[in-house]
Design a protein around this motif. Structure first.
Motif, PDB file in Angstrom:
ATOM      1  N   GLY A   1       0.804  -1.211   0.000  1.00  7.80           N
ATOM      2  CA  GLY A   1       0.000   0.000   0.000  1.00  7.80           C
ATOM      3  C   GLY A   1       0.833   1.255   0.000  1.00  7.80           C
ATOM      4  N   VAL A   2       0.254   2.330   0.552  1.00  9.92           N
ATOM      5  CA  VAL A   2       0.912   3.638   0.577  1.00  9.92           C
ATOM      6  C   VAL A   2       0.716   4.261   1.959  1.00  9.92           C
ATOM      7  CG1 VAL A   2       0.610   4.021  -1.891  1.00  9.92           C
ATOM      8  CG2 VAL A   2      -1.131   4.871  -0.311  1.00  9.92           C
ATOM      9  N   ASN A   3       1.643   5.138   2.327  1.00  9.91           N
ATOM     10  CA  ASN A   3       1.507   5.876   3.579  1.00  9.91           C
ATOM     11  C   ASN A   3       2.189   7.229   3.461  1.00  9.91           C
ATOM     12  OD1 ASN A   3       4.236   4.405   3.956  1.00  9.91           O
ATOM     13  ND2 ASN A   3       4.204   5.747   5.749  1.00  9.91           N
ATOM     14  N   CYS A   4       1.966   8.050   4.478  1.00  9.54           N
ATOM     15  CA  CYS A   4       2.579   9.381   4.579  1.00  9.54           C
ATOM     16  C   CYS A   4       2.306  10.220   3.334  1.00  9.54           C
ATOM     17  CB  CYS A   4       4.077   9.269   4.853  1.00  9.54           C
ATOM     18  SG  CYS A   4       4.714  10.710   5.765  1.00  9.54           S
ATOM     19  N   THR A   5       1.034  10.258   2.945  1.00  9.85           N
ATOM     20  CA  THR A   5       0.615  11.081   1.821  1.00  9.85           C
ATOM     21  C   THR A   5      -0.682  11.783   2.200  1.00  9.85           C
ATOM     22  OG1 THR A   5       0.242  11.080  -0.576  1.00  9.85           O
ATOM     23  CG2 THR A   5      -0.716   9.258   0.669  1.00  9.85           C
ATOM     24  N   ALA A   6      -1.137  12.674   1.341  1.00  8.82           N
ATOM     25  CA  ALA A   6      -2.328  13.459   1.643  1.00  8.82           C
ATOM     26  C   ALA A   6      -3.584  12.596   1.614  1.00  8.82           C
ATOM     27  CB  ALA A   6      -2.454  14.607   0.637  1.00  8.82           C
ATOM     28  N   LEU A   7      -4.568  12.989   2.389  1.00  9.04           N
ATOM     29  CA  LEU A   7      -5.829  12.250   2.462  1.00  9.04           C
ATOM     30  C   LEU A   7      -6.449  12.041   1.084  1.00  9.04           C
ATOM     31  CD1 LEU A   7      -7.478  14.080   5.503  1.00  9.04           C
ATOM     32  CD2 LEU A   7      -6.537  11.769   5.506  1.00  9.04           C
ATOM     33  N   GLU A   8      -6.408  13.068   0.258  1.00 11.68           N
ATOM     34  CA  GLU A   8      -7.090  12.987  -1.035  1.00 11.68           C
ATOM     35  C   GLU A   8      -6.391  12.060  -2.020  1.00 11.68           C
ATOM     36  OE1 GLU A   8      -4.965  17.108  -1.034  1.00 11.68           O
ATOM     37  OE2 GLU A   8      -5.882  15.723   0.427  1.00 11.68           O
ATOM     38  N   ASN A   9      -5.156  11.646  -1.711  1.00  5.10           N
ATOM     39  CA  ASN A   9      -4.440  10.710  -2.597  1.00  5.10           C
ATOM     40  C   ASN A   9      -4.829   9.258  -2.361  1.00  5.10           C
ATOM     41  OD1 ASN A   9      -2.931  12.649  -3.939  1.00  5.10           O
ATOM     42  ND2 ASN A   9      -1.204  12.530  -2.508  1.00  5.10           N
ATOM     43  N   ILE A  10      -5.442   8.969  -1.220  1.00  6.08           N
ATOM     44  CA  ILE A  10      -5.613   7.582  -0.823  1.00  6.08           C
ATOM     45  C   ILE A  10      -6.619   6.835  -1.696  1.00  6.08           C
ATOM     46  CG2 ILE A  10      -6.380   6.063   1.033  1.00  6.08           C
ATOM     47  CD1 ILE A  10      -3.587   7.195   1.456  1.00  6.08           C
ATOM     48  N   GLU A  11      -7.796   7.382  -1.912  1.00  6.04           N
ATOM     49  CA  GLU A  11      -8.801   6.664  -2.696  1.00  6.04           C
ATOM     50  C   GLU A  11      -8.319   6.365  -4.107  1.00  6.04           C
ATOM     51  OE1 GLU A  11     -13.550   6.848  -3.927  1.00  6.04           O
ATOM     52  OE2 GLU A  11     -12.589   8.595  -3.016  1.00  6.04           O
ATOM     53  N   PRO A  12      -7.766   7.350  -4.866  1.00  2.21           N
ATOM     54  CA  PRO A  12      -7.273   7.004  -6.204  1.00  2.21           C
ATOM     55  C   PRO A  12      -6.083   6.044  -6.170  1.00  2.21           C
ATOM     56  CG  PRO A  12      -6.801   9.311  -5.701  1.00  2.21           C
ATOM     57  CD  PRO A  12      -7.733   8.809  -4.642  1.00  2.21           C
ATOM     58  N   ALA A  13      -5.239   6.137  -5.139  1.00  4.05           N
ATOM     59  CA  ALA A  13      -4.115   5.193  -5.035  1.00  4.05           C
ATOM     60  C   ALA A  13      -4.647   3.777  -4.797  1.00  4.05           C
ATOM     61  CB  ALA A  13      -3.172   5.601  -3.916  1.00  4.05           C
ATOM     62  N   LEU A  14      -5.672   3.662  -3.961  1.00  2.00           N
ATOM     63  CA  LEU A  14      -6.276   2.347  -3.745  1.00  2.00           C
ATOM     64  C   LEU A  14      -6.853   1.774  -5.034  1.00  2.00           C
ATOM     65  CD1 LEU A  14      -8.044   2.952  -0.324  1.00  2.00           C
ATOM     66  CD2 LEU A  14      -6.400   1.115  -0.791  1.00  2.00           C
ATOM     67  N   LYS A  15      -7.454   2.611  -5.842  1.00  2.05           N
ATOM     68  CA  LYS A  15      -7.999   2.131  -7.116  1.00  2.05           C
ATOM     69  C   LYS A  15      -6.886   1.669  -8.043  1.00  2.05           C
ATOM     70  CE  LYS A  15     -12.236   4.867  -6.848  1.00  2.05           C
ATOM     71  NZ  LYS A  15     -13.025   5.997  -7.399  1.00  2.05           N
ATOM     72  N   THR A  16      -5.753   2.383  -8.026  1.00  2.09           N
ATOM     73  CA  THR A  16      -4.589   1.961  -8.808  1.00  2.09           C
ATOM     74  C   THR A  16      -4.099   0.597  -8.328  1.00  2.09           C
ATOM     75  OG1 THR A  16      -3.892   4.252  -9.183  1.00  2.09           O
ATOM     76  CG2 THR A  16      -2.208   2.548  -9.439  1.00  2.09           C
ATOM     77  N   LEU A  17      -4.000   0.451  -7.006  1.00  2.00           N
ATOM     78  CA  LEU A  17      -3.500  -0.793  -6.434  1.00  2.00           C
ATOM     79  C   LEU A  17      -4.459  -1.952  -6.668  1.00  2.00           C
ATOM     80  CD1 LEU A  17      -2.239   0.744  -3.083  1.00  2.00           C
ATOM     81  CD2 LEU A  17      -0.774  -0.416  -4.745  1.00  2.00           C
ATOM     82  N   ARG A  18      -5.751  -1.710  -6.466  1.00  2.00           N
ATOM     83  CA  ARG A  18      -6.710  -2.801  -6.590  1.00  2.00           C
ATOM     84  C   ARG A  18      -6.807  -3.299  -8.028  1.00  2.00           C
ATOM     85  NH1 ARG A  18      -6.624  -5.972  -4.039  1.00  2.00           N
ATOM     86  NH2 ARG A  18      -7.572  -5.366  -2.090  1.00  2.00           N
ATOM     87  N   ALA A  19      -6.580  -2.413  -8.992  1.00  2.45           N
ATOM     88  CA  ALA A  19      -6.592  -2.842 -10.390  1.00  2.45           C
ATOM     89  C   ALA A  19      -5.362  -3.672 -10.734  1.00  2.45           C
ATOM     90  CB  ALA A  19      -6.663  -1.618 -11.311  1.00  2.45           C
ATOM     91  N   ALA A  20      -4.316  -3.572  -9.890  1.00  3.89           N
ATOM     92  CA  ALA A  20      -3.050  -4.240 -10.185  1.00  3.89           C
ATOM     93  C   ALA A  20      -2.862  -5.551  -9.441  1.00  3.89           C
ATOM     94  CB  ALA A  20      -1.878  -3.304  -9.874  1.00  3.89           C
ATOM     95  N   VAL A  21      -3.390  -5.643  -8.208  1.00  8.54           N
ATOM     96  CA  VAL A  21      -3.136  -6.811  -7.366  1.00  8.54           C
ATOM     97  C   VAL A  21      -4.409  -7.205  -6.618  1.00  8.54           C
ATOM     98  CG1 VAL A  21      -0.705  -6.210  -7.047  1.00  8.54           C
ATOM     99  CG2 VAL A  21      -2.384  -5.432  -5.367  1.00  8.54           C
ATOM    100  N   THR A  22      -4.431  -8.446  -6.131  1.00 10.10           N
ATOM    101  CA  THR A  22      -5.582  -8.935  -5.368  1.00 10.10           C
ATOM    102  C   THR A  22      -5.279  -9.081  -3.883  1.00 10.10           C
ATOM    103  OG1 THR A  22      -4.937 -11.225  -5.824  1.00 10.10           O
ATOM    104  CG2 THR A  22      -6.483 -10.189  -7.361  1.00 10.10           C
ATOM    105  N   MET A  23      -4.037  -8.852  -3.465  1.00  7.97           N
ATOM    106  CA  MET A  23      -3.643  -9.064  -2.082  1.00  7.97           C
ATOM    107  C   MET A  23      -4.176  -7.941  -1.184  1.00  7.97           C
ATOM    108  SD  MET A  23       0.390  -8.027  -2.102  1.00  7.97           S
ATOM    109  CE  MET A  23       0.531  -8.838  -0.510  1.00  7.97           C
ATOM    110  N   PRO A  24      -4.111  -8.096   0.151  1.00  8.52           N
ATOM    111  CA  PRO A  24      -4.572  -7.048   1.057  1.00  8.52           C
ATOM    112  C   PRO A  24      -3.842  -5.722   0.831  1.00  8.52           C
ATOM    113  CG  PRO A  24      -4.340  -9.100   2.257  1.00  8.52           C
ATOM    114  CD  PRO A  24      -3.771  -9.339   0.890  1.00  8.52           C
ATOM    115  N   LEU A  25      -4.602  -4.631   0.934  1.00  9.63           N
ATOM    116  CA  LEU A  25      -4.072  -3.286   0.724  1.00  9.63           C
ATOM    117  C   LEU A  25      -4.049  -2.531   2.050  1.00  9.63           C
ATOM    118  CD1 LEU A  25      -5.933  -2.264  -2.565  1.00  9.63           C
ATOM    119  CD2 LEU A  25      -3.713  -3.411  -2.312  1.00  9.63           C
TER     120      LEU A  25
END
Length: 304
Positions: free
Chosen positions: A218-242
């Motif tokens: 996953g990601v950390n130490c970033t702005a609140l507004e970055n989290i949802e789009p980053a999660l969408k990037t990650l979920r499209a790439a992998v199936t493991m826990p985020l």
């Protein structure tokens, strides 16, 4: 050893929040190159109290106060190497003491491993403007890993990592020398699609997901507004826990070295349902977050 993987089978997991902010509230100075690691010298009871406050708030993961704690950094601060080693071990022991004193005996202790950029103490973990050989990265991280694993962490938190090559060296070291040691990888990002070093986040996550013993990415130490789009990037790439643990919403001013409130300050809780919907399975906080923030995460998770 308590397993984060087992916790994840029961639903979303709540992690803890910032250490330095809470130490400062207790009168502990953290404005040095060692950051909150300085507290290991004179204020271990304050560190234990911070851990306890997050457990009381509902955190199921306690992160050791070792993000910036490494033997070379302590030596630069005038602390002998053997004392530095004792302090790193003590950081793990303090987390164990907090868990033993708490009703949250099922909490996981995560050993925080910050990047080489954190040792530079110049903000490099947010730029990735450094590069070592794989062997040099491993030599830098080896001793702290040994000390913390021997002291008894349940999982390693390879966190705020701005460079994929450093993660690759670290993961190779961990999986080779401690082949049963679980860990997660959390990246420092330039934007929701890109690591600070320019590597696509999706590609970095796919590499991590293919490694043995990794329990989350996953990601950390970033702005609140970055989290949802980053999660969408990650979920499209992998199936493991985020895993995600952003900053509070305040913005850091590198000129004055101070935090400034923004329109999103104190709105942490309002984002949590969106993060869960976007696939987050571990949620905590990073810089400036508080036990109150983590309590709201725990409440949202409990009512999900």
């Amino acid at each position: 050893m308590i397993s984060l993987t087992d916790l994840l089978t029961k639903g979303p997991v709540v992690s803890d929040g910032a250490m330095a902010t809470e130490l400062e509230k207790r009168g502990v100075a953290t404005n040095s190159a060692l950051w909150s690691a300085t507290a290991m010298l004179d204020h271990p009871a304050a560190i234990q109290a911070v851990h306890q406050s997050y457990l009381d708030a509902g955190a199921q993961i306690m992160t050791t106060n070792t993000y910036q704690a490494n033997v070379p950094a302590f030596e630069q601060a005038g602390i002998p190497a053997e004392q530095a080693r004792q302090l790193i071990r003590k950081a793990v022991t303090v987390a164990h003491d907090a868990r033993d004193a708490s009703a949250a005996t099922g909490a996981v202790i995560a050993g925080s491993i910050g990047p080489y950029g954190a040792y530079l103490a110049d903000g490099s973990e947010y730029t990735g403007d450094y590069q070592l050989s794989s062997a040099a990265y491993q030599a830098f991280h080896q001793e702290r890993l040994e000390l913390m694993i021997d002291a008894g962490v349940d999982v390693l938190a390879l966190e705020t990592m701005p460079r994929l090559d450093e993660v690759q060296a670290l993961v190779d070291l961990v999986t080779t020398q401690w082949p049963k040691q679980p860990y997660w990888v959390s990246f420092s990002i330039r934007d929701p699609q890109t690591l600070c070093d320019g590597t696509p986040l999706a590609a970095a996550a796919q590499w991590v997901a293919a490694q043995p013993n990794v329990v989350a990415v996953g990601v950390n130490c970033t702005a609140l507004e970055n989290i949802e789009p980053a999660l969408k990037t990650l979920r499209a790439a992998v199936t493991m826990p985020l895993i995600v643990y952003p900053n509070s919403g305040d913005q850091y001013d590198p000129v004055t070295k101070t935090w400034q409130p923004t329109d999103l300050s104190h709105q942490f809780a309002s984002f949590v349902p969106k993060w869960l919907a976007a696939g987050a399975q571990i949620i905590g906080g990073c810089c400036r977050t508080t036990p109150a923030d983590i309590a709201t995460v725990a409440q949202v998770v409990a009512h999900r």
